[in-house]
Design an enzyme around this catalytic site. Structure first.
Site, PDB file in Angstrom:
ATOM      1  N   HIS A   1      22.487  19.445  47.025  1.00  0.00           N
ATOM      2  CA  HIS A   1      23.273  19.235  48.240  1.00  0.00           C
ATOM      3  C   HIS A   1      24.572  18.491  47.949  1.00  0.00           C
ATOM      4  CE1 HIS A   1      23.830  17.650  52.498  1.00  0.00           C
ATOM      5  NE2 HIS A   1      23.618  18.939  52.693  1.00  0.00           N
TER       6      HIS A   1
ATOM      7  N   ARG B   1      19.067  26.532  54.089  1.00  0.00           N
ATOM      8  CA  ARG B   1      18.340  27.202  55.174  1.00  0.00           C
ATOM      9  C   ARG B   1      19.248  28.083  56.028  1.00  0.00           C
ATOM     10  NH1 ARG B   1      15.449  23.016  57.995  1.00  0.00           N
ATOM     11  NH2 ARG B   1      13.698  23.324  56.560  1.00  0.00           N
TER      12      ARG B   1
ATOM     13  N   TYR C   1      34.407  20.776  61.465  1.00  0.00           N
ATOM     14  CA  TYR C   1      33.643  19.578  61.096  1.00  0.00           C
ATOM     15  C   TYR C   1      34.584  18.509  60.569  1.00  0.00           C
ATOM     16  CZ  TYR C   1      29.444  22.644  60.810  1.00  0.00           C
ATOM     17  OH  TYR C   1      28.422  23.522  61.066  1.00  0.00           O
TER      18      TYR C   1
ATOM     19  N   ARG D   1      26.852  25.937  51.222  1.00  0.00           N
ATOM     20  CA  ARG D   1      27.098  26.924  52.282  1.00  0.00           C
ATOM     21  C   ARG D   1      28.549  27.373  52.159  1.00  0.00           C
ATOM     22  NH1 ARG D   1      22.723  26.654  55.758  1.00  0.00           N
ATOM     23  NH2 ARG D   1      21.769  24.596  56.017  1.00  0.00           N
TER      24      ARG D   1
ATOM     25  N   ARG E   1      25.371  10.563  64.220  1.00  0.00           N
ATOM     26  CA  ARG E   1      25.597  11.648  65.166  1.00  0.00           C
ATOM     27  C   ARG E   1      24.303  12.170  65.778  1.00  0.00           C
ATOM     28  NH1 ARG E   1      26.743  16.342  62.125  1.00  0.00           N
ATOM     29  NH2 ARG E   1      24.639  17.074  62.595  1.00  0.00           N
TER      30      ARG E   1
ATOM     31  N   HIS F   1      30.681  15.010  60.741  1.00  0.00           N
ATOM     32  CA  HIS F   1      29.867  15.395  59.586  1.00  0.00           C
ATOM     33  C   HIS F   1      30.088  14.499  58.369  1.00  0.00           C
ATOM     34  CE1 HIS F   1      28.445  18.262  56.369  1.00  0.00           C
ATOM     35  NE2 HIS F   1      27.507  18.452  57.280  1.00  0.00           N
TER      36      HIS F   1
ATOM     37  N   ASN G   1      21.029  25.257  68.487  1.00  0.00           N
ATOM     38  CA  ASN G   1      20.313  24.081  67.979  1.00  0.00           C
ATOM     39  C   ASN G   1      18.819  24.168  68.275  1.00  0.00           C
ATOM     40  OD1 ASN G   1      22.689  22.943  67.077  1.00  0.00           O
ATOM     41  ND2 ASN G   1      22.852  21.442  68.730  1.00  0.00           N
TER      42      ASN G   1
END
Length: 698
Positions: A440, A410, A473, A380, A569, A597, A45
């Site tokens: 997205h 990213r 997730y 992703r 979160r 998530h 992170n």
């Protein structure tokens, strides 16, 4: 209250989030190897935060920009404050690391240094070095004829300080520096052959093994010092999409440029030789030894701990009990998934329910001769994606397959480029999204011919189409063939792939133009109900909340008497519990075994509750710079299930932390007589709720 004090700074809020992750590593009630995993996540992170957020601030400083943001912080002031908090966090992280190493040793797992080994162990490790490690190493001298090498971001290196063998009279008595990369292609932890009569599992770090053998790379020189270091570079992409004729080629060019991004942080091993330190500072152009250089008392880059903890044999007692996702009940009882969706909407909640249902949905559609078209967004994707293979087969069989691949996801750019090329080669129509916007939204559309007419089947999710992360997730996915949702799905893909004007949405709310107005409309409606004395409540679960106008709208609702409960979160810039501003707002955060998530919104609507699932967080980038999707859940049973889930999370008194007005978080403690409730463990029984509901319905 001053305008800026109404908000918590985004980056300082992120530091608080990573602190909560660190707390899981510090928590003695968390299984030992899971604590190592959390410690690894803290590093990963922090790496991303430094390479993007801190790098962005330093970009602003270089450009001379020093205006305060809406929270009152200038880039200069924020950079200084972040540097102090990061140093404090890393110090606590390594304190925890040493504690965990002691705990591991009690379990018979130890990390050793070279002097701890006996002659037999040294001999076997030396043989491993010669056979496996030595051929991969490349010593890189730094002198007038050999320029300073390009150091890759977040890779581990050794700085070697050497003195010449003075038997050669031509050599000067001075130090020389060289750099050796620790090969990331090899395991970071090397098993040490066991001693006779002991069951201990011993390991040595790869860099420690290389240090002991480093002299073999520099014959004629004596090794004066060897210390590890690591550089973090600016990793944000600066794309000129308007001027790019080929977006894929432009991103490939930017990925090459990323390797040369300016250094943001230098991590060095404690006690590094002054000559090596000065060389690195000069060559990397780092001028601030406090903000730019982090001296580490321990192994650099603790992200290796996650793989180590996952691969350690005979240690299941040190992990969470294995959880096997359940196959969704609605599909388990049907041989044909599409017929099950025709009967009723199906909601799947990962990781408690298996992502195999999504794979099977696409695979069945790909093999069905009556399916004419499949359209899908990919943001992703995991390394060996069943979905990509199914889409490839569908295209090769003559179906119309359209895939919107987001190349700008990213740190997944290279993988997505590879998928895009594979899909194009198979005959899929691959679209790279809209100029200036990331795609997205998580949606799949299947068009099937049935009795002479076309029917649309849709899957809308809150998470990526990634079967690996779907085991880690929490995310919701809705399967439906409702005509209004199907029409909206077709219109959305037409907007993403063609020149369609904005659609008059029947069910969806779509960013960048329509999602924020829809959210404001829902909040305004709750405000109106509150003023009429009717039920008025908002429960929202998102990953981050940082958009100023969204926060202001929630403050307005709070002042009107709307009860607001937020499950956030990560970053939260809203300041709850401030009299006259946000006294009706409560914010909690859950950090636990699974990464929270899912994005879910429930509004009271005067007693006729509405529930939505979404791909979007409440951040400026999601609401105004991305293609995002929010979809209503119409089925009464599914609405009730999601509302129950939100209520369950809000009652968590084991892993929940509550955000206070001052910006800090406090653990939510069980009230007297109240049993402990850990929402993720309780939610694991979700499939049982479904079974009970199905039995009740029957």
């Amino acid at each position: 209250m001053s305008a800026s004090r109404k908000y918590i700074n985004r980056d300082l809020s992120w530091i608080e989030f990573n602190r909560r992750v660190l707390e899981e590593a510090e928590d003695p009630t968390t299984p030992l190897l899971e604590r190592l995993h959390f410690l690894s996540i803290v590093t990963s992170n922090l790496d991303e935060f430094v390479s993007v957020r801190v790098a962005g601030l330093k970009d602003q400083l270089k450009a001379g920009y020093n205006k305060p943001d809406f929270t009152g912080y200038t880039p200069q002031g924020l950079t200084k404050r972040l540097a102090k908090r990061i140093v404090r966090m890393v110090r606590d992280q390594y304190k925890t690391y040493r504690e965990l190493m002691r705990a591991l040793a009690k379990e018979g797992v130890v990390f050793v240094k070279w002097p701890d080994l006996n002659d037999g162990q040294k001999e076997e490790l030396a043989a491993y070095f010669h056979q496996i490690v030595y051929p991969v190493l490349t010593p890189m001298a730094v002198d007038s004829s050999r320029p300073f090498p390009l150091l890759h971001s977040k890779e581990l290196y050794l700085a070697v300080v050497l003195r010449p063998d003075l038997t050669d009279v031509k050599q000067e008595d001075r130090t020389y520096c060289a750099i050796v990369q620790v090969p990331s292609i090899l395991p970071r932890t090397v098993p040490v052959p066991g001693r006779k009569g002991t069951r201990k599992q011993s390991f040595i770090l790869l860099e420690d093994l290389i240090k002991e053998q480093i002299g073999q790379l520099f014959s004629g020189y004596a090794t004066e010092a060897v210390h590890a270091f690591r550089v973090t570079r600016n990793s944000d992409l600066a794309l000129n999409e308007e001027g790019a004729e080929d977006l894929l080629a432009e991103i490939e060019k930017e990925l090459r440029r990323r390797r040369r991004g300016f250094p943001v942080r230098l991590e060095i091993e404690k006690g590094m030789h002054e000559d090596a330190r000065e060389l690195l500072m000069e060559e990397l152009q780092l001028s601030d030894p406090i903000d730019d250089i982090h001296e580490i008392d321990g192994p650099l880059d603790l992200s290796f701990l996650s793989r180590f903890a996952g691969s350690l044999p005979n240690a299941d007692h040190l992990r969470y009990p294995r959880y096997e996702p359940k196959y969704p009940l609605e599909f388990e009882e049907s041989d044909d998934m599409l017929s099950a969706v025709r009967e009723r909407d199906v909601l799947v909640y990962h990781p408690y329910e298996s992502f195999e249902a999504v794979n099977d949905f696409i695979s069945e559609a790909a093999a069905d001769p009556d399916v004419l078209a499949i359209k899908m967004t990919l943001y992703r994707v995991n390394a060996h994606s069943v979905l990509v293979q199914a889409l490839t087969k569908a295209a090769e069989s003559g179906k119309q397959v359209t895939v919107v691949v987001e190349l700008k996801a990213r740190f997944d750019e290279e993988r997505n480029i590879a998928w895009a090329r594979q899909l194009e080669k198979a005959g899929c129509h691959v679209v790279y999204g809209l100029v200036g916007l990331k795609t997205h939204a998580k949606i799949t559309l299947v068009v099937r011919r049935e009795n002479g007419v076309l029917r649309r089947y849709v899957h809308v999710g809150t998470g990526n189409y990634n079967e690996s992360t779907a085991r880690l997730y929490t995310d919701a996915g809705l399967f439906t063939c409702r005509p209004d949702i199907g029409e909206d799905a077709s219109a959305l893909f037409n907007e993403m792939t063609g020149y369609s004007t904005p659609h008059n949405w029947r069910s969806f709310a779509v960013a960048p133009s329509g999602l924020k107005p829809k959210l404001f409309e829902l909040i305004d409606r709750e405000i109106a109900f509150a003023r009429e004395g009717k039920p008025a409540r908002i429960v929202a679960k998102v990953n981050s909340l940082s958009n100023q106008s969204m926060i202001d709208k929630l403050y307005e609702a709070s002042a009107a008497g709307v009860r607001i409960e937020l499950i956030v979160r990560g970053v939260c810039c809203l300041r709850p519990g401030v009299p006259g501003l946000s006294e009706n707002i409560r914010v909690i955060s859950i950090v636990d075994r699974f990464l929270e998530h899912s994005r879910i919104l429930a509004v009271a609507n005067g007693g006729n509750e509405e529930v939505y699932i979404s791909s979007a967080d409440w951040m400026t980038r999601n609401l105004s710079r991305r293609v995002e999707l929010m979809c209503p859940v119409y089925d009464p049973g599914l609405k009730k299930m999601l509302i129950n889930l939100l209520e369950l999370i809000l009652r968590d008194n084991v892993k929940a932390r509550e955000l206070k007005a001052g910006g800090g978080y406090e653990r939510v403690a069980a009230k007297e007589g109240e049993p402990p409730l850990r929402s993720q463990f309780a939610a694991a029984n979700l499939w049982l709720w479904k079974k009970a509901a199905a039995a009740e319905e029957t």
